[in-house]
Scaffold this motif. Structure first.
Motif, PDB file in Angstrom:
ATOM      1  N   ASP A  46      15.944  34.712 -18.720  1.00 45.08           N
ATOM      2  CA  ASP A  46      15.666  33.486 -19.476  1.00 45.08           C
ATOM      3  C   ASP A  46      16.909  33.078 -20.255  1.00 45.08           C
ATOM      4  O   ASP A  46      17.599  33.927 -20.836  1.00 45.08           O
ATOM      5  CB  ASP A  46      14.510  33.710 -20.459  1.00 45.08           C
ATOM      6  N   TYR A 103       8.633  21.195 -13.609  1.00 49.74           N
ATOM      7  CA  TYR A 103       8.516  22.600 -14.010  1.00 49.74           C
ATOM      8  C   TYR A 103       9.377  23.491 -13.122  1.00 49.74           C
ATOM      9  O   TYR A 103      10.085  24.362 -13.605  1.00 49.74           O
ATOM     10  CB  TYR A 103       7.050  23.026 -13.921  1.00 49.74           C
ATOM     11  N   VAL A 113      10.279  27.221 -18.651  1.00 49.11           N
ATOM     12  CA  VAL A 113       9.147  27.959 -19.237  1.00 49.11           C
ATOM     13  C   VAL A 113       8.759  27.449 -20.613  1.00 49.11           C
ATOM     14  O   VAL A 113       7.636  27.672 -21.074  1.00 49.11           O
ATOM     15  CB  VAL A 113       9.458  29.469 -19.311  1.00 49.11           C
ATOM     16  N   GLN A 114       9.675  26.735 -21.290  1.00 50.20           N
ATOM     17  CA  GLN A 114       9.346  26.212 -22.616  1.00 50.20           C
ATOM     18  C   GLN A 114      10.325  25.119 -23.006  1.00 50.20           C
ATOM     19  O   GLN A 114      11.517  25.188 -22.677  1.00 50.20           O
ATOM     20  CB  GLN A 114       9.379  27.336 -23.658  1.00 50.20           C
ATOM     21  N   ILE A 115       9.831  24.120 -23.728  1.00 53.77           N
ATOM     22  CA  ILE A 115      10.672  23.049 -24.267  1.00 53.77           C
ATOM     23  C   ILE A 115      10.277  22.818 -25.725  1.00 53.77           C
ATOM     24  O   ILE A 115       9.106  22.583 -26.022  1.00 53.77           O
ATOM     25  CB  ILE A 115      10.538  21.741 -23.476  1.00 53.77           C
ATOM     26  N   THR A 116      11.223  22.935 -26.620  1.00 51.79           N
ATOM     27  CA  THR A 116      11.012  22.577 -28.018  1.00 51.79           C
ATOM     28  C   THR A 116      12.009  21.479 -28.382  1.00 51.79           C
ATOM     29  O   THR A 116      13.033  21.310 -27.698  1.00 51.79           O
ATOM     30  CB  THR A 116      11.205  23.789 -28.946  1.00 51.79           C
ATOM     31  N   GLU A 145      16.428  18.466 -27.107  1.00 50.92           N
ATOM     32  CA  GLU A 145      15.521  19.432 -26.513  1.00 50.92           C
ATOM     33  C   GLU A 145      16.196  20.798 -26.388  1.00 50.92           C
ATOM     34  O   GLU A 145      17.358  20.889 -25.980  1.00 50.92           O
ATOM     35  CB  GLU A 145      15.076  18.984 -25.114  1.00 50.92           C
ATOM     36  N   THR A 193      14.086  26.262 -22.452  1.00 50.73           N
ATOM     37  CA  THR A 193      14.169  27.643 -21.973  1.00 50.73           C
ATOM     38  C   THR A 193      13.880  27.660 -20.480  1.00 50.73           C
ATOM     39  O   THR A 193      12.817  27.215 -20.037  1.00 50.73           O
ATOM     40  CB  THR A 193      13.157  28.552 -22.698  1.00 50.73           C
TER      41      THR A 193
END
Length: 385
Positions: free
Chosen positions: A173, A187, A196-199, A209, A212
């Motif tokens: 990752d 995705y 796997v993830q977006i913050t 953004e 990950t």
């Protein structure tokens, strides 16, 4: 095994000052991850010299170098950690003081054992194992031991003007920063890479953004028999652009498997014929045009075996060390998964080599846990002819 130790404390103000330039590039948290990394480097020749130099100057926590061979006259041509007075001494012991002098903060361990004598659990102690200048069977044996321990593995080598780096990070990752796009990202970005993830965060009135991503890898044993993705073979123009080094390297590794680790000799007619046949078979398995693998390319590759060139070592070693730094800091896209360098053409293409399985087969394989192999490397590296 000799040890050269420094303090094992968290990153200090002095270290922040020492590594100021790179901390500005990748941040304090990334530097802290480097500071705690424990790395194994196998075979201390020209390529490993460059890797060690870059990693030690970057401020990794601990480096173990292992090599049971003595320094020879040939080692003086492209290596900068040894000199005339070191001839006959163990390569790792001779290089150790020079490596330590580059950055005394790094804990340095010197191992003079033959890596073949190490049991699989030996590799579980390291965050990253970098194996250089070994034969194919030993590469795959160490790769398997690293996978059992869930540890990252690199294989790399030089052949004159040519060089290669292979990586197996198992599942890795990493985080990238980008401006928020207007369209939602898929995705599954590639067959091996997914989000796997977006913050998000706001920065200067812009939405940034933190994405990950996860890359999934293939062990060398499978990658070496895997086809090229269709992007490289679908069109005639694309097929012709694939470097003949890929077929030559596969042919070389097959030769090593058959010969018990021996390199082919250009002056031996039987060796030449066997290597050319194996490289041609590899070209056909890769579905590449036969016209791209000329007699000149094959013989030139053979002529470059057993040679070390400083500029090639600098490029390949620098690329490998930078990828290790990216992986340890979990920043930037890592190598996926085979880099080939042609010093004559100054090109370094990267090929993602993975077996193609139907989705249901992939799910079954993912569910099968690896079984630990208690056989020491020295025994498990035997080639069955």
């Amino acid at each position: 095994m000799d040890s050269i130790n420094t303090s094992n404390q968290s990153i200090s103000a002095d270290e922040i000052a020492l590594y100021d330039r790179q901390i500005r590039l990748w941040g304090v948290k990334a530097q802290e991850k480097l500071r705690s990394a424990n790395i194994l480097l196998i075979t201390v020749k020209a390529l490993a010299n460059e890797v060690a130099k870059n990693l030690v100057l970057a401020g990794i926590g601990s480096l173990t170098i292992i090599d049971h061979e003595p320094v020879t006259e040939e080692d003086l041509g492209a290596q900068f950690f040894v000199s005339q007075e070191n001839i006959g001494q163990n390569r790792a012991q001779a290089a150790g003081p020079q490596i330590r002098a580059m950055n005394p903060r790094v804990r340095l361990h010197i191992d003079t054992d033959n890596v073949r004598s190490k049991p699989p659990e030996f590799f579980a102690k390291f965050d990253v194992t970098i194996a250089t200048e070994l034969d194919f069977t030993l590469y795959t044996t160490i790769n398997a031991a690293c996978r059992i321990a869930n540890r990252r593995f690199y294989a790399a080598g030089l052949h004159g003007f040519y060089g290669y780096v292979f990586s197996d990070l198992i599942s890795h990752d990493f985080v990238i920063e980008r401006s928020k796009p207007n369209v939602a990202s898929p995705y599954q970005e590639t067959p091996t890479r997914s989000i796997v993830q977006i913050t998000t965060k706001k920065e200067n009135n812009k939405v940034i953004e933190m994405v990950t991503k996860r890359e999934v890898y293939t062990p060398l044993l499978l990658a070496n028999t895997s086809p090229l993705p269709e992007d490289f073979t679908r069109l005639p123009r694309k097929r012709r652009q694939v470097t003949p080094l890929l077929s030559c390297l596969r042919g070389l590794w097959e030769f090593e498997k058959i010969s018990g680790g021996r390199l082919p000799s250009e002056s031996n007619a039987q060796d030449r014929a066997s290597f050319i046949e194996l490289a041609t078979n590899a070209l056909q398995e890769l579905k590449l045009d036969i016209s791209t693998l000329t007699s000149e390319a094959l013989l030139k590759f053979l002529d470059n075996l057993r040679c070390e060139l400083s500029p090639v070592a600098a490029f390949v070693g620098g690329s490998l060390a930078q990828d290790v730094i990216n992986v340890l800091s979990a920043r930037e896209q890592p190598l996926q998964n085979l880099l080939l360098f042609d010093g004559e053409k100054s090109v370094a293409p990267i090929y993602p080599l993975h077996p193609f399985f139907p989705p249901e087969v992939g799910n079954v394989l993912a569910a099968v846990a690896p079984v630990a192999n208690p056989i020491p490397l020295e025994e498990s590296a035997v080639v069955i002819l």
